[in-house]
Structures are given as C-alpha cells and as structure tokens.
Design a protein around this motif. Structure first.
Motif, PDB file in Angstrom:
ATOM      1  N   UNK A  83      11.908 -50.049 -11.223  1.00  0.00           N
ATOM      2  CA  UNK A  83      11.164 -51.389 -11.738  1.00  0.00           C
ATOM      3  C   UNK A  83      10.115 -51.298 -12.743  1.00  0.00           C
ATOM      4  N   UNK A  84      10.048 -50.407 -13.767  1.00  0.00           N
ATOM      5  CA  UNK A  84       9.258 -50.431 -14.747  1.00  0.00           C
ATOM      6  C   UNK A  84      10.816 -50.004 -16.185  1.00  0.00           C
ATOM      7  N   UNK A  85      11.211 -51.076 -16.670  1.00  0.00           N
ATOM      8  CA  UNK A  85      12.037 -49.715 -17.080  1.00  0.00           C
ATOM      9  C   UNK A  85      11.057 -50.344 -18.512  1.00  0.00           C
ATOM     10  N   UNK A  86      12.094 -49.497 -19.925  1.00  0.00           N
ATOM     11  CA  UNK A  86      11.214 -49.394 -21.132  1.00  0.00           C
ATOM     12  C   UNK A  86      11.843 -50.556 -21.764  1.00  0.00           C
ATOM     13  N   UNK A  87      12.994 -51.413 -21.587  1.00  0.00           N
ATOM     14  CA  UNK A  87      13.668 -52.013 -22.394  1.00  0.00           C
ATOM     15  C   UNK A  87      14.587 -52.601 -20.504  1.00  0.00           C
ATOM     16  N   UNK A  88      14.160 -54.669 -21.061  1.00  0.00           N
ATOM     17  CA  UNK A  88      14.666 -55.233 -19.694  1.00  0.00           C
ATOM     18  C   UNK A  88      16.750 -55.776 -20.273  1.00  0.00           C
ATOM     19  N   UNK A  89      17.079 -55.808 -19.293  1.00  0.00           N
ATOM     20  CA  UNK A  89      18.247 -56.210 -19.752  1.00  0.00           C
ATOM     21  C   UNK A  89      18.821 -57.142 -20.611  1.00  0.00           C
ATOM     22  N   UNK A  90      19.534 -57.058 -21.783  1.00  0.00           N
ATOM     23  CA  UNK A  90      18.981 -58.366 -22.360  1.00  0.00           C
ATOM     24  C   UNK A  90      18.124 -58.599 -23.646  1.00  0.00           C
ATOM     25  N   UNK A  91      17.291 -57.564 -23.757  1.00  0.00           N
ATOM     26  CA  UNK A  91      16.241 -57.294 -25.016  1.00  0.00           C
ATOM     27  C   UNK A  91      16.979 -56.980 -25.877  1.00  0.00           C
TER      28      UNK A  91
END
Length: 100
Positions: A83-91
């Motif tokens: 729910x609160x990732x450090x970095x999103x997929x695709x960043x």
C-alpha cells in the motif's frame, strides 16, 4: 550495511544496489545523495552512466517495499500489492538524451 549508512551520513554518497528481487532499502534511499538500482551492469558501464558518458535509463521491474512489515503483509502471488511502497513499479529514468 551499517558502514554504508555511516558513509552516507559523513559525505554525499552515490549508492549502487544490485537488485535481483525487491529489497527493503528505505534507510539507504533516505540517506544517500543518489541511489542506483543495477541488474548486472559492470563497473565501467555503471560509471559511464553516472558520469554522463553513456545514456542512463531504466525502470524498476517491481515495486520496492518501504518496510519488512509491508513485505510480511503482502501475498507473494500478488504483484505490486504493497500500500505504501518506497518506489513504485516502473519508477526510474526514461530514455533521455545526455547533453555533453
């Protein structure tokens, strides 16, 4: 890892992390001057990208969790569930040209 954090707290530090799978590295991300995710690039290629001699680009193939608690709550068969990732997929960096 403690030595890396001490170094980050002492001088501006660029940290390159080899990622074979998601890792919990929020402390390094917060304290480093720059954070690079690598997937097997050699030292020369990494430095060429860092110093602008080659185009640096790439995007995360998974999201990076913010904490081990987030990892424990996630189901391993559901990608990008945190729910609160450090970095999103695709960043990451797109295909930008390097100006010389």
């Amino acid at each position: 890892m403690k030595e890396i954090l001490v170094l980050c707290d002492t001088v501006p530090t660029v940290v390159a992390v080899h990622l074979e799978r998601p890792a919990v590295i929020w402390d390094i991300a917060e304290r480093s001057a720059a954070l690079l995710a690598t997937y097997g690039a050699g030292d020369e290629a990494l430095l060429d990208g860092l110093f602008g001699r080659a185009r640096a680009c790439g995007r995360l193939p998974f999201q990076l969790p913010r904490s081990m608690e987030e990892v424990r709550r996630s189901r391993p068969d559901v990608p990008q569930e945190g729910g609160d990732p450090l970095y999103l997929f695709g960043y990451g960096l797109g295909r930008q040209s390097v100006r010389g």
